[in-house]
Design a protein around this motif. Structure first.
Motif, PDB file in Angstrom:
ATOM      1  N   GLU A   1      56.636 -87.992  15.006  1.00 23.30           N
ATOM      2  CA  GLU A   1      55.938 -88.804  14.018  1.00 23.30           C
ATOM      3  C   GLU A   1      54.844 -89.688  14.615  1.00 23.30           C
ATOM      4  N   GLN A   2      54.850 -89.891  15.922  1.00 23.11           N
ATOM      5  CA  GLN A   2      53.829 -90.753  16.509  1.00 23.11           C
ATOM      6  C   GLN A   2      53.652 -90.448  17.989  1.00 23.11           C
TER       7      GLN A   2
ATOM      8  N   ASP B   1      49.528 -91.233  14.212  1.00 20.94           N
ATOM      9  CA  ASP B   1      50.703 -91.095  13.360  1.00 20.94           C
ATOM     10  C   ASP B   1      50.626 -89.759  12.648  1.00 20.94           C
TER      11      ASP B   1
ATOM     12  N   ASN C   1      52.249 -87.285   9.642  1.00 16.17           N
ATOM     13  CA  ASN C   1      53.076 -87.056   8.458  1.00 16.17           C
ATOM     14  C   ASN C   1      53.207 -85.549   8.281  1.00 16.17           C
ATOM     15  N   HIS C   2      54.418 -85.038   8.421  1.00 18.97           N
ATOM     16  CA  HIS C   2      54.615 -83.594   8.385  1.00 18.97           C
ATOM     17  C   HIS C   2      54.820 -83.039   6.995  1.00 18.97           C
TER      18      HIS C   2
ATOM     19  N   GLU D   1      57.448 -81.697  15.255  1.00 23.21           N
ATOM     20  CA  GLU D   1      57.612 -82.655  14.153  1.00 23.21           C
ATOM     21  C   GLU D   1      57.925 -84.078  14.639  1.00 23.21           C
TER      22      GLU D   1
END
Length: 264
Positions: free
Chosen positions: A245-246, A260, A262-263, A243
């Motif tokens: 983010e980037q 990028d 988005n979980h 998890e």
């Protein structure tokens, strides 16, 4: 920025025969010591499974697992197959045979030497009549494969299968193109948003390295399987599982992919 939902992930690495095993290794360090030495892709008939080279086997195993995870029919998806070297063991065999006894070249092994062998086996085994792309870009093969799949989505495809794979090198090639073990990873990427699934955005940066762009550190998968030349595929899988983010992926001598995540 090009965007896509990751609907399904398939994975097969030496000692980690599926995505659940890979996640367990990343999160707890647990590993099944009884894992098979190579996969046995059920998409192929028994005689084809025996004849298929290891790189084809690992590519098809990961690809089918990703389709099943996404609940997508394999025949319905256009596919992008990316591999740094293709089947180096057969390349080594062919070079050695041509140098010593050229008339003894096996036609079966010859047709397995081409770079689109895995894509060809996939289209036959899955009964897929859609486009299948086979590409190589050296150490940037995964990043360029991801970019190709994302561009196909942006151009109108509803979903695309991305398959990245490489095997072990042998003979003199092992000195100039080192690679160990087997590694295959596959993603089903779609344009359909889903709040329960991770979504990625990919942006290509060229000409100058962005200030924030740094190669990702070696995570748990990279530490275990980093000897395989398809290691550049692992940071994205690690980022999804852990998890993050980037991340930034080198995609050429002066290019970077910003990814990028988005979980949901």
């Amino acid at each position: 920025m090009l965007e896509a939902t990751i609907e399904g992930i398939g994975f097969w690495g030496s000692g980690l025969p599926d995505w659940d095993s890979a996640c367990a290794w990343m999160r707890t360090g647990a590993r099944n010591d009884g894992a098979p030495a190579r996969p046995s892709p059920q998409l192929l008939a028994a005689n084809e499974r025996r004849r298929a080279p290891a790189t084809v086997a690992v590519a098809l195993e990961a690809a089918l697992a990703a389709c099943e995870a996404a609940d997508r029919a394999p025949a319905s998806l256009p596919a992008v197959f990316t591999s740094t070297h293709g089947e180096l063991a057969i390349t080594d065999y062919m070079c050695a045979t041509l140098a010593t006894e050229p008339l003894a070249i096996s036609p079966t092994r010859f047709h397995n030497s081409v770079h689109n062998a895995a894509a060809g086996y996939w289209t036959i085994g899955a009964g897929a009549h859609g486009p299948a792309t086979a590409l190589s870009a050296g150490v940037y093969s995964f990043a360029q494969g991801l970019l190709e799949a994302m561009v196909q989505l942006h151009a109108g495809e509803q979903a695309v299968l991305l398959v990245a794979y490489d095997g072990a090198s042998s003979g003199p090639l092992a000195q100039v193109a080192p690679s160990t073990g087997l590694l295959g990873a596959a993603l089903v990427l779609s344009r359909t948003p889903c709040v329960e699934l991770p979504r990625i955005g990919v942006r290509l940066h060229g000409d100058a390295q962005p200030e924030a762009a740094t190669a990702p550190p070696a995570g748990p998968l990279s530490q275990l399987l980093g000897g395989n030349v398809m290691q550049p595929a692992l940071p994205l899988l690690e980022a999804v599982a852990m998890e993050q983010e980037q991340l930034w992926l080198p995609s050429g001598p002066s290019q970077w992919l910003q990814v990028d995540i988005n979980h949901g």
